[in-house]
Design an enzyme around this catalytic site. Structure first.
Site, PDB file in Angstrom:
ATOM      1  N   THR A 165       2.642  -0.460   0.800  1.00 13.57           N
ATOM      2  CA  THR A 165       2.508   0.430  -0.359  1.00 13.57           C
ATOM      3  C   THR A 165       1.992   1.777   0.128  1.00 13.57           C
ATOM      4  OG1 THR A 165       1.953  -1.505  -1.659  1.00 13.57           O
ATOM      5  CG2 THR A 165       1.445   0.643  -2.637  1.00 13.57           C
ATOM      6  N   PHE A 179       6.508  -6.964  -4.422  1.00 22.23           N
ATOM      7  CA  PHE A 179       5.694  -7.091  -5.628  1.00 22.23           C
ATOM      8  C   PHE A 179       4.968  -8.429  -5.641  1.00 22.23           C
ATOM      9  CE2 PHE A 179       9.283  -4.323  -6.519  1.00 22.23           C
ATOM     10  CZ  PHE A 179       8.647  -3.193  -7.009  1.00 22.23           C
ATOM     11  N   CYS A 195      -5.085  -4.576  -3.661  1.00 23.45           N
ATOM     12  CA  CYS A 195      -4.017  -3.694  -4.159  1.00 23.45           C
ATOM     13  C   CYS A 195      -4.425  -2.805  -5.320  1.00 23.45           C
ATOM     14  CB  CYS A 195      -2.803  -4.529  -4.519  1.00 23.45           C
ATOM     15  SG  CYS A 195      -2.028  -5.228  -3.055  1.00 23.45           S
TER      16      CYS A 195
HETATM   17  C1  UDX Z   1       0.020  -5.272   2.594  1.00 25.98           C
HETATM   18  C2  UDX Z   1       0.456  -3.841   2.807  1.00 25.98           C
HETATM   19  O1  UDX Z   1       1.815  -3.823   2.797  1.00 25.98           O
HETATM   20  C3  UDX Z   1      -0.215  -2.882   1.872  1.00 25.98           C
HETATM   21  O2  UDX Z   1       0.365  -1.627   1.920  1.00 25.98           O
HETATM   22  C4  UDX Z   1      -0.160  -3.384   0.475  1.00 25.98           C
HETATM   23  O3  UDX Z   1      -0.860  -2.505  -0.362  1.00 25.98           O
HETATM   24  C5  UDX Z   1      -0.780  -4.747   0.400  1.00 25.98           C
HETATM   25  O4  UDX Z   1      -0.119  -5.613   1.242  1.00 25.98           O
HETATM   26  P1  UDX Z   1      -1.678  -6.866   3.648  1.00 25.98           P
HETATM   27  O5  UDX Z   1      -0.538  -7.755   3.965  1.00 25.98           O
HETATM   28  O6  UDX Z   1      -2.646  -7.275   2.591  1.00 25.98           O
HETATM   29  O7  UDX Z   1      -1.120  -5.405   3.282  1.00 25.98           O
HETATM   30  O8  UDX Z   1      -2.440  -6.434   4.970  1.00 25.98           O
HETATM   31  P2  UDX Z   1      -3.353  -7.305   5.932  1.00 25.98           P
HETATM   32  O9  UDX Z   1      -3.469  -8.717   5.425  1.00 25.98           O
HETATM   33  O10 UDX Z   1      -4.552  -6.476   6.182  1.00 25.98           O
HETATM   34  O11 UDX Z   1      -2.458  -7.362   7.253  1.00 25.98           O
HETATM   35  C6  UDX Z   1      -2.059  -6.263   8.006  1.00 25.98           C
HETATM   36  C7  UDX Z   1      -1.652  -6.772   9.384  1.00 25.98           C
HETATM   37  O12 UDX Z   1      -1.117  -5.689  10.131  1.00 25.98           O
HETATM   38  C8  UDX Z   1      -2.802  -7.342  10.204  1.00 25.98           C
HETATM   39  O13 UDX Z   1      -2.442  -8.604  10.714  1.00 25.98           O
HETATM   40  C9  UDX Z   1      -3.000  -6.328  11.328  1.00 25.98           C
HETATM   41  O14 UDX Z   1      -3.468  -6.897  12.530  1.00 25.98           O
HETATM   42  C10 UDX Z   1      -1.595  -5.779  11.470  1.00 25.98           C
HETATM   43  N1  UDX Z   1      -1.514  -4.449  12.113  1.00 25.98           N
HETATM   44  C11 UDX Z   1      -2.322  -3.446  11.715  1.00 25.98           C
HETATM   45  C12 UDX Z   1      -0.592  -4.236  13.122  1.00 25.98           C
HETATM   46  O15 UDX Z   1       0.141  -5.139  13.508  1.00 25.98           O
HETATM   47  N2  UDX Z   1      -0.506  -2.998  13.696  1.00 25.98           N
HETATM   48  C13 UDX Z   1      -1.316  -1.973  13.347  1.00 25.98           C
HETATM   49  O16 UDX Z   1      -1.218  -0.884  13.904  1.00 25.98           O
HETATM   50  C14 UDX Z   1      -2.261  -2.209  12.311  1.00 25.98           C
HETATM   51  C1  UDX Z   2      -0.974  -7.390  -7.521  1.00 25.80           C
HETATM   52  C2  UDX Z   2       0.365  -7.267  -8.251  1.00 25.80           C
HETATM   53  O1  UDX Z   2       0.409  -8.208  -9.336  1.00 25.80           O
HETATM   54  C3  UDX Z   2       1.521  -7.496  -7.295  1.00 25.80           C
HETATM   55  O2  UDX Z   2       2.749  -7.295  -7.958  1.00 25.80           O
HETATM   56  C4  UDX Z   2       1.389  -6.503  -6.146  1.00 25.80           C
HETATM   57  O3  UDX Z   2       2.417  -6.701  -5.198  1.00 25.80           O
HETATM   58  C5  UDX Z   2       0.037  -6.651  -5.474  1.00 25.80           C
HETATM   59  O4  UDX Z   2      -1.000  -6.492  -6.444  1.00 25.80           O
HETATM   60  P1  UDX Z   2      -2.508  -9.419  -6.700  1.00 25.80           P
HETATM   61  O5  UDX Z   2      -3.522  -8.365  -6.376  1.00 25.80           O
HETATM   62  O6  UDX Z   2      -2.203 -10.471  -5.708  1.00 25.80           O
HETATM   63  O7  UDX Z   2      -1.104  -8.735  -7.072  1.00 25.80           O
HETATM   64  O8  UDX Z   2      -3.006 -10.201  -8.005  1.00 25.80           O
HETATM   65  P2  UDX Z   2      -2.817 -10.109  -9.575  1.00 25.80           P
HETATM   66  O9  UDX Z   2      -2.419 -11.437 -10.061  1.00 25.80           O
HETATM   67  O10 UDX Z   2      -2.009  -8.961  -9.982  1.00 25.80           O
HETATM   68  O11 UDX Z   2      -4.334  -9.879 -10.028  1.00 25.80           O
HETATM   69  C6  UDX Z   2      -5.058  -8.738  -9.627  1.00 25.80           C
HETATM   70  C7  UDX Z   2      -6.445  -8.766 -10.214  1.00 25.80           C
HETATM   71  O12 UDX Z   2      -6.390  -8.609 -11.632  1.00 25.80           O
HETATM   72  C8  UDX Z   2      -7.210 -10.053  -9.966  1.00 25.80           C
HETATM   73  O13 UDX Z   2      -8.561  -9.739  -9.647  1.00 25.80           O
HETATM   74  C9  UDX Z   2      -7.112 -10.784 -11.293  1.00 25.80           C
HETATM   75  O14 UDX Z   2      -8.195 -11.668 -11.491  1.00 25.80           O
HETATM   76  C10 UDX Z   2      -7.140  -9.627 -12.263  1.00 25.80           C
HETATM   77  N1  UDX Z   2      -6.488  -9.907 -13.566  1.00 25.80           N
HETATM   78  C11 UDX Z   2      -5.157 -10.210 -13.631  1.00 25.80           C
HETATM   79  C12 UDX Z   2      -7.230  -9.805 -14.741  1.00 25.80           C
HETATM   80  O15 UDX Z   2      -8.443  -9.506 -14.712  1.00 25.80           O
HETATM   81  N2  UDX Z   2      -6.602 -10.022 -15.940  1.00 25.80           N
HETATM   82  C13 UDX Z   2      -5.277 -10.333 -16.036  1.00 25.80           C
HETATM   83  O16 UDX Z   2      -4.785 -10.506 -17.165  1.00 25.80           O
HETATM   84  C14 UDX Z   2      -4.532 -10.434 -14.838  1.00 25.80           C
END
Ligand code: UDX
Ligand code: UDX
Length: 450
Positions: free
Chosen positions: A122, A150, A261
């Site tokens: 993102t 998503f 996120c």
């Molecule tokens: C994803 C992202 O796509 C983010 O933009 C989005 O908002 C949420 O989901 P996420 O999968 O949660 O992020 O990230 P994280 O679990 O922190 O994993 C990132 C991985 O990338 C780690 O394993 C880290 O070691 C790796 N990494 C980081 C690389 O391989 N190269 C780098 O230079 C930095």
């Molecule tokens: C979110 C988006 O839903 C997903 O599409 C995107 O790719 C990443 O961010 P995620 O963060 O995994 O996903 O969880 P989500 O189920 O969206 O909940 C986010 C937060 O909102 C949680 O802390 C949840 O407890 C809270 N939540 C959700 C509420 O407080 N009320 C609700 O009705 C729904």
């Protein structure tokens, strides 16, 4: 097809395993060598329903391989998905793009002409164009596309294999054709497919998260008004949700949103809009953030009130540490923020969570953790329900009343049925709902009352 998935965290590990599962040859790449060897041994980096099984299948089929080398990535395939994190910058509300940039810079010298770099992370709108301009200099003949995901934690595998929609932001028909081929099984299953320019694809993701965050903060604002007026937000939410124009999802009031996120995405969106001269258009996002953070403060204040005005010397049992159920993720967890605040104000805080205890301990080692609910609740003056795991809905309130010092429950997630708790002698406080107290209700013939 041969593809690589660079960054094997939440999004990347799930994407890599799922892409192998639908038949592609996948190389997962990460800078974290420990993470890569764990994945190669079948150990997923996160708790995610279904991921262990799909990972095991992908490895057994030989279609998923792992590496720490970007040079190997470039040599293996010509389609590369970037799935590294884009956290909030430490010095501002903007997104920190250093990891995305590092991957592109690391790949650049090795990329062959014709390679397609597909961002899934993102990012602020304009990132794909910026990276494309960079690659045009270092690696002519390559292309950048954006393909936001998503997926929700807790249903990430399902969301990847059976998404509600697919979006690709491309600058050529060739790039679109490559991505159509990657997602061929989903297209055969009639998943809606949107092909657009990269800027719109980047914006779609942050706009979707901003809208969902707005829905949650809206219902939490209504819960505040219900508190002030003596009304019931649960009923209000059910009635609102019955209108098909509004819909029932993401109208669960409580402690607000956390995770990796929503909080950082709405801040990064506002920061980017300001850079583009459109700050006024997304000013609502600041209010969404403020309402959201206020729910944590209000929960702490309410807990203190229920304890008679102070946390000092009181014992508080916390049910839930993860930012949401079915996840072991504690990044920006509202539950842990509340637990930590109670601790800082003098309470002894014991925390339970079915999956997230190790992660929680790493962030807040000063709290006490246990995997046994009665142990956490032993002699508690207050039980705080902060993450709505199914397991908490199945608790026996009468049995728990035997172990606590005071049967007082603050259901900050508004997701337990208060009636059995009340019947078992508990005082139940739910934000946005009238107080349930055995004492008060017996005065008024068993009715719920203020
Ligand atoms: C994803 C992202 O796509 C983010 O933009 C989005 O908002 C949420 O989901 P996420 O999968 O949660 O992020 O990230 P994280 O679990 O922190 O994993 C990132 C991985 O990338 C780690 O394993 C880290 O070691 C790796 N990494 C980081 C690389 O391989 N190269 C780098 O230079 C930095
Ligand atoms: C979110 C988006 O839903 C997903 O599409 C995107 O790719 C990443 O961010 P995620 O963060 O995994 O996903 O969880 P989500 O189920 O969206 O909940 C986010 C937060 O909102 C949680 O802390 C949840 O407890 C809270 N939540 C959700 C509420 O407080 N009320 C609700 O009705 C729904």
């Amino acid at each position: 097809m041969r593809i690589t998935v660079i960054g094997t965290g939440y999004v990347g590990a799930v994407h890599a395993a799922c892409m192998a599962d639908i038949g592609h040859e996948v190389l997962g790449v990460d800078v974290d060598a420990e993470r890569i060897s764990a994945l190669a041994a079948g150990r997923a980096p996160v708790h995610e329903p279904g991921l262990d099984e799909i990972l095991a299948r992908a490895l057994a089929s030989g279609r998923l391989r792992l590496s720490t080398s970007l040079a190997e990535a470039a040599a293996t395939a010509s389609t590369h998905f970037i799935c590294v994190g884009t956290p909030q910058r430490p010095d501002s509300k903007a997104a920190d793009l250093r990891y995305v940039d590092a991957v592109v810079d690391g790949l650049a010298p090795h990329l062959r002409p014709g390679s397609l770099v597909v961002g899934k992370s993102t990012v602020p709108v304009g990132t794909a164009a910026r990276l494309a301009a960079r690659l045009a200099v270092t690696s002519p003949g390559t292309e950048v596309a954006w393909n936001p995901e998503f997926l929700r934690e807790g249903s990430a595998v399902e969301d990847t294999l059976r998404p509600a929609r697919l979006v690709v932001g491309v600058v050529s028909a060739r790039a679109e054709a490559v991505l159509r081929a990657v997602y061929a099984p989903m297209l055969r299953a009639k998943v809606p497919f949107f092909s657009t320019d990269p800027a719109t694809a980047e914006l779609v993701k942050v706009a979707a998260n901003a809208f969902l965050a707005t829905k949650i903060s809206f219902i939490n604002a209504m819960a505040e008004v219900c508190d002030a007026a003596g009304a019931d937000v649960t009923v209000l939410s059910a009635v609102l949700g019955a209108d098909p124009r509004i819909g029932p999802l993401f109208l669960q009031s409580g402690l607000g949103f956390g995770g990796s996120c929503f909080p950082k995405d709405i801040r990064a969106f506002a920061a980017r809009a300001a850079e583009l001269g459109a700050a006024e258009s997304v000013r609502i996002l600041h209010e969404i953030d403020r309402i959201n953070l206020r729910q944590r403060q209000r929960t702490v204040d309410r807990a203190r009130e229920l304890l008679g005005g102070t946390f000092e010397g009181r014992r508080v049992a916390v049910l839930g540490a993860a930012f949401k159920p079915d996840s072991d993720d504690v990044r920006d967890s509202p539950a842990l923020a509340v637990a930590e605040a109670a601790y800082r104000q003098g309470a002894e805080v014991l925390v339970h969570d079915p999956q997230a205890l190790d992660n929680a301990r790493a962030v807040f080692p000063e709290l006490t953790y246990a995997s046994d609910i009665p142990k956490v609740c032993e002699d508690a003056d207050l039980v705080l329900h902060l993450t709505p795991w199914q397991e908490y809905r199945e608790l026996d309130p009468a049995a728990l009343a035997e172990v606590v010092r005071e049967p007082v429950l603050l259901d900050a997630r508004n997701s337990l049925d208060p009636q059995p708790w009340w019947s078992a002698g508990w005082t139940v406080r739910v934000p946005g709902r009238p107080l349930l107290s055995p004492l008060l209700s017996s005065d008024r013939g068993g009715e719920r009352c203020m």
